[in-house]
Design a protein around this motif. Sequence first.
Motif, PDB file in Angstrom:
ATOM      1  N   GLU A  51      -2.680  11.777   1.823  1.00 28.39           N
ATOM      2  CA  GLU A  51      -2.629  10.341   1.564  1.00 28.39           C
ATOM      3  C   GLU A  51      -1.804   9.629   2.640  1.00 28.39           C
ATOM      4  O   GLU A  51      -2.187   8.586   3.149  1.00 28.39           O
ATOM      5  CB  GLU A  51      -2.011  10.116   0.185  1.00 28.39           C
ATOM      6  CG  GLU A  51      -2.147   8.701  -0.302  1.00 28.39           C
ATOM      7  CD  GLU A  51      -1.692   8.561  -1.736  1.00 28.39           C
ATOM      8  OE1 GLU A  51      -0.991   9.452  -2.239  1.00 28.39           O
ATOM      9  OE2 GLU A  51      -2.036   7.551  -2.348  1.00 28.39           O
ATOM     10  N   GLU A  82      -7.765   3.458  -5.344  1.00 25.41           N
ATOM     11  CA  GLU A  82      -6.528   3.026  -6.001  1.00 25.41           C
ATOM     12  C   GLU A  82      -5.471   2.624  -4.989  1.00 25.41           C
ATOM     13  O   GLU A  82      -4.847   1.579  -5.108  1.00 25.41           O
ATOM     14  CB  GLU A  82      -5.962   4.150  -6.879  1.00 25.41           C
ATOM     15  CG  GLU A  82      -6.861   4.549  -8.023  1.00 25.41           C
ATOM     16  CD  GLU A  82      -6.633   3.694  -9.258  1.00 25.41           C
ATOM     17  OE1 GLU A  82      -5.733   2.854  -9.228  1.00 25.41           O
ATOM     18  OE2 GLU A  82      -7.374   3.879 -10.229  1.00 25.41           O
ATOM     19  N   THR A  83      -5.239   3.472  -4.005  1.00 24.09           N
ATOM     20  CA  THR A  83      -4.158   3.184  -3.076  1.00 24.09           C
ATOM     21  C   THR A  83      -4.573   2.150  -2.050  1.00 24.09           C
ATOM     22  O   THR A  83      -3.854   1.213  -1.764  1.00 24.09           O
ATOM     23  CB  THR A  83      -3.717   4.456  -2.342  1.00 24.09           C
ATOM     24  OG1 THR A  83      -3.483   5.463  -3.292  1.00 24.09           O
ATOM     25  CG2 THR A  83      -2.467   4.209  -1.538  1.00 24.09           C
ATOM     26  N   PHE A  84      -5.770   2.357  -1.486  1.00 23.38           N
ATOM     27  CA  PHE A  84      -6.124   1.511  -0.346  1.00 23.38           C
ATOM     28  C   PHE A  84      -7.032   0.359  -0.712  1.00 23.38           C
ATOM     29  O   PHE A  84      -7.333  -0.476   0.130  1.00 23.38           O
ATOM     30  CB  PHE A  84      -6.771   2.371   0.739  1.00 23.38           C
ATOM     31  CG  PHE A  84      -5.842   3.403   1.291  1.00 23.38           C
ATOM     32  CD1 PHE A  84      -4.692   3.023   1.950  1.00 23.38           C
ATOM     33  CD2 PHE A  84      -6.095   4.751   1.121  1.00 23.38           C
ATOM     34  CE1 PHE A  84      -3.820   3.970   2.445  1.00 23.38           C
ATOM     35  CE2 PHE A  84      -5.223   5.699   1.616  1.00 23.38           C
ATOM     36  CZ  PHE A  84      -4.084   5.309   2.278  1.00 23.38           C
ATOM     37  N   ASN A  85      -7.505   0.307  -1.976  1.00 25.50           N
ATOM     38  CA  ASN A  85      -8.344  -0.808  -2.399  1.00 25.50           C
ATOM     39  C   ASN A  85      -9.561  -1.012  -1.529  1.00 25.50           C
ATOM     40  O   ASN A  85      -9.907  -2.146  -1.216  1.00 25.50           O
ATOM     41  CB  ASN A  85      -7.547  -2.112  -2.336  1.00 25.50           C
ATOM     42  CG  ASN A  85      -6.700  -2.292  -3.536  1.00 25.50           C
ATOM     43  OD1 ASN A  85      -6.958  -1.675  -4.565  1.00 25.50           O
ATOM     44  ND2 ASN A  85      -5.681  -3.112  -3.428  1.00 25.50           N
ATOM     45  N   GLU A 123       2.171   1.876  -3.396  1.00 23.31           N
ATOM     46  CA  GLU A 123       1.143   2.441  -4.266  1.00 23.31           C
ATOM     47  C   GLU A 123       0.987   3.930  -4.009  1.00 23.31           C
ATOM     48  O   GLU A 123       0.908   4.734  -4.942  1.00 23.31           O
ATOM     49  CB  GLU A 123      -0.190   1.723  -4.047  1.00 23.31           C
ATOM     50  CG  GLU A 123      -0.335   0.494  -4.890  1.00 23.31           C
ATOM     51  CD  GLU A 123      -1.635  -0.228  -4.620  1.00 23.31           C
ATOM     52  OE1 GLU A 123      -2.696   0.408  -4.681  1.00 23.31           O
ATOM     53  OE2 GLU A 123      -1.583  -1.431  -4.342  1.00 23.31           O
ATOM     54  N   ILE A 171      -7.890   8.154  -4.448  1.00 26.16           N
ATOM     55  CA  ILE A 171      -6.910   7.680  -3.468  1.00 26.16           C
ATOM     56  C   ILE A 171      -7.442   6.470  -2.717  1.00 26.16           C
ATOM     57  O   ILE A 171      -6.758   5.461  -2.548  1.00 26.16           O
ATOM     58  CB  ILE A 171      -6.554   8.812  -2.474  1.00 26.16           C
ATOM     59  CG1 ILE A 171      -5.739   9.863  -3.192  1.00 26.16           C
ATOM     60  CG2 ILE A 171      -5.805   8.264  -1.287  1.00 26.16           C
ATOM     61  CD1 ILE A 171      -5.312  10.991  -2.328  1.00 26.16           C
ATOM     62  N   LYS A 231       0.835  -1.203   0.000  1.00 25.40           N
ATOM     63  CA  LYS A 231       0.000   0.000   0.000  1.00 25.40           C
ATOM     64  C   LYS A 231       0.872   1.257   0.000  1.00 25.40           C
ATOM     65  O   LYS A 231       0.582   2.230  -0.687  1.00 25.40           O
ATOM     66  CB  LYS A 231      -0.912   0.017   1.217  1.00 25.40           C
ATOM     67  CG  LYS A 231      -1.976  -1.040   1.205  1.00 25.40           C
ATOM     68  CD  LYS A 231      -3.002  -0.732   0.145  1.00 25.40           C
ATOM     69  CE  LYS A 231      -4.127  -1.730   0.141  1.00 25.40           C
ATOM     70  NZ  LYS A 231      -3.722  -3.100  -0.107  1.00 25.40           N
ATOM     71  N   GLN A 254      -2.938   6.874   5.395  1.00 22.94           N
ATOM     72  CA  GLN A 254      -2.183   5.631   5.472  1.00 22.94           C
ATOM     73  C   GLN A 254      -1.837   5.306   6.924  1.00 22.94           C
ATOM     74  O   GLN A 254      -2.031   4.187   7.394  1.00 22.94           O
ATOM     75  CB  GLN A 254      -0.926   5.805   4.639  1.00 22.94           C
ATOM     76  CG  GLN A 254      -0.034   4.601   4.558  1.00 22.94           C
ATOM     77  CD  GLN A 254       1.277   5.000   3.930  1.00 22.94           C
ATOM     78  OE1 GLN A 254       1.323   5.626   2.879  1.00 22.94           O
ATOM     79  NE2 GLN A 254       2.348   4.677   4.590  1.00 22.94           N
ATOM     80  N   GLU A 313      -8.753  -3.218   2.871  1.00 24.78           N
ATOM     81  CA  GLU A 313      -9.500  -4.056   1.935  1.00 24.78           C
ATOM     82  C   GLU A 313     -10.680  -4.738   2.605  1.00 24.78           C
ATOM     83  O   GLU A 313     -11.576  -5.233   1.940  1.00 24.78           O
ATOM     84  CB  GLU A 313      -8.580  -5.137   1.353  1.00 24.78           C
ATOM     85  CG  GLU A 313      -7.666  -4.608   0.289  1.00 24.78           C
ATOM     86  CD  GLU A 313      -6.626  -5.624  -0.122  1.00 24.78           C
ATOM     87  OE1 GLU A 313      -6.903  -6.822  -0.029  1.00 24.78           O
ATOM     88  OE2 GLU A 313      -5.540  -5.191  -0.538  1.00 24.78           O
TER      89      GLU A 313
END
Lengths: 323, 433
Positions: free
Chosen positions: B107, B149-152, A273, B146, A270, B111, B123
């Motif tokens: 972002e 795409e980044t964290f699904n 990404e 974000i 992650k 995170q 996820e």
Amino acid sequence: MILLQSPSRFLLQILQDRVLSGEKGMDIDCHTVEFDDVRYHIQFSMRNPKVMVLSVALPLPPPEAILYDGLPLGAIEAIKAAYGPVVQILDPPKDGFDLTMKINLTKLPLDEEQRNTILTQIASIREVVLGAPLKLLLKHLASKTVAPNVNNLVALVHRPNESFFLAPQADKVTIVYPMRFQDSIDIVLATSFLQEFVEARRTAALNNVPSCMWSPVPPLELKGVSADALNANAGFVTFVVYPRHVEGKKLDRTVWNLLTFHAYVSYHVKCSEGFMHTRMRRRVESLIQALDRAKSDAEKLKKLVHGGSFKRLSLKNEGDSRF
Amino acid sequence: MDALSRPAVVIDNGTGYTKMGFAGNVEPCFITPTVVAVNDSFSGSAQPAVRGTPARGNWLAQHSAGVMADLDFYIGDEALARSRASSSHSLSYPIRNGQVENWDTMERFWQQCIFNYLRCDPEDHYFLLTESPLTAPETREYTGEIMFETFNVPGLYIAVQPVLALAAGYTTTKCEMTGVVVDVGDGATHIVPVADGYVIGSSIRSIPITGKDVTQFIHQLLKERGENIPAEESFDVARRIKEMYCYTSSDIVKEFNKHDKEPSKYIKHWTGTKPKTGAKYTCDIGYERFLGPEIFFNPEIYNNDFTTPLQVVIDKCIQSSPIDTRRALYKNIVLSGGSTMFKDFHRRLQRDLKKIVDARVRASNSRLISGDAKAQPIEVNVVSHPIQRYAVWFGGSVLASTAEFYEACHTKAEYEEYGASICRTNPVFKGMY
């Protein structure tokens, strides 16, 4: 550098608040979830402000892992050894949970440092319970023996419905992780991350760490394991742990790091990404700057006359303005 | 177990503080300052080269510097502590005046929130994020991008803060989704009328007086009086004085008299240690205790550019709303945001607003010829509840624990089919775009 800490931040915060807050108590009843489906239910009641009832639900065990009364091998003993009189295990556990404990905060040691240590330990309940069988095996490794009545291949719960495998021997323990990811991009990133990971192990500075291998097919140690447990889309990672890695204080850290290997990889995937997005955004910005510089003065003037850069919607393109 | 059976993650990113936790709980798990400390020593060289082709070695250095900068950062209280302790990290506030300004740090902030604070796998959970009512559609798209795409994340809902604040009151009192939300946060003050859960977009007012201005004003008062506070801490001390000692007075003149008569009772003291030398210092806290919050009701004491008091703005806001909603709006004025936490804030607001409304009713009644129907008195009610500080979060928690929430979410499949544009519109603004 980014290793997950073993105590749950939230649990620790609640415990510390409660210990410091003195006598006045409030009802607390909350649920939280951690990675790999570990759920906590925390309860404080008005009547007993110094008694916390903590229920923990563990990840759904895969069929090949062996549990005793819903808990991993040696978990109860590990809890008793770690907390002593502070914690009392309630049997049977609350509905929907695998373990319920009563934590009596009045029995904590008075010395602040000792108290914080034990609070941190309570917050790391996950490590104590899930890591119990692993710790047992690695302890035997430290004394260079093999635990009695243990198969030559042990499956332990790693994530919901997923396990990792240990092949204990007297002088080394081989640990194999089948790595699975959901998203197609994640699979690619994780695969290359793991290959880099193995590559990084080869540098001279890391000579003493456990050796580490990655292969796209199941390694030989996993012979005879059901095919279901072996369909991994990001390959297999193998660590070989020697007695020197589990000496004394290193044991706890080793147990925790092995236990959360998937979370570690997933976190880094992650992060990468996010990092790529940052780069892409920067690139777009610099390209837009370049475009702006290339504009002639006449164009700039025109834009000013027209005002802002918003796209005006008109009846003509209303049909496609929905997106 | 799939994502639908796990509780959703609710994160309310405010300008000052971020509230995060799991749906179904009464309190957020963490309330932490929205701030990121990034390591400066890398970011300078990580900027893309302006022109020309840099040497290959340079590129490599840039690359690894970027990688390091990507990992070496802290958020929240840790960030504040880190920047105080060493000069290598500098603070960056990703949200300014309620709008995300720096997406890179935002972002990273998310995170850390997800992986380090809540410690969950993104996820596995649906997400509920919040936005201010004046957010541009592009911002929403960016957020969606974000998150997916980044964290699904499997599903995302971006809720509007005032609607959530209203939903928070909805459970404690009655089923009322009509009302005016007065949201005074650290970086933005909005007055948002909501009718049956839909935002009346054209009547949203925002005023440039926020929690930060209260801090600034207290800071200024302390400085003018020459209190002995080390310069590097003074703003922080002012903020903490605001949070601990400020209250709303009913009448400034009376309050001044009270303070002058019994200074020992009203004047508080602040003790701290200087960060550099470690020496102790104390300062007095006097009139600023009630003058701070007073800038909402009499803004002219703080700045000359904006002099319309809060109650007048609220009144104007309701008067510009559709006529059939006005009575209901006056009846349910909901406070939210940390800067409405001053003691008796709601009483003062209710009294001042009532004055304006009553004067209007009286004026219209006096214009009547005898025999005409008289106007009914209008009920003005400012609602305050104990969870005001994180009312938005609580509303989100309530909303996200209903079954309908999962249907309203944008899912990952939708995102993959249509792209980030699915996040562009928000149904509560129906008819606006």
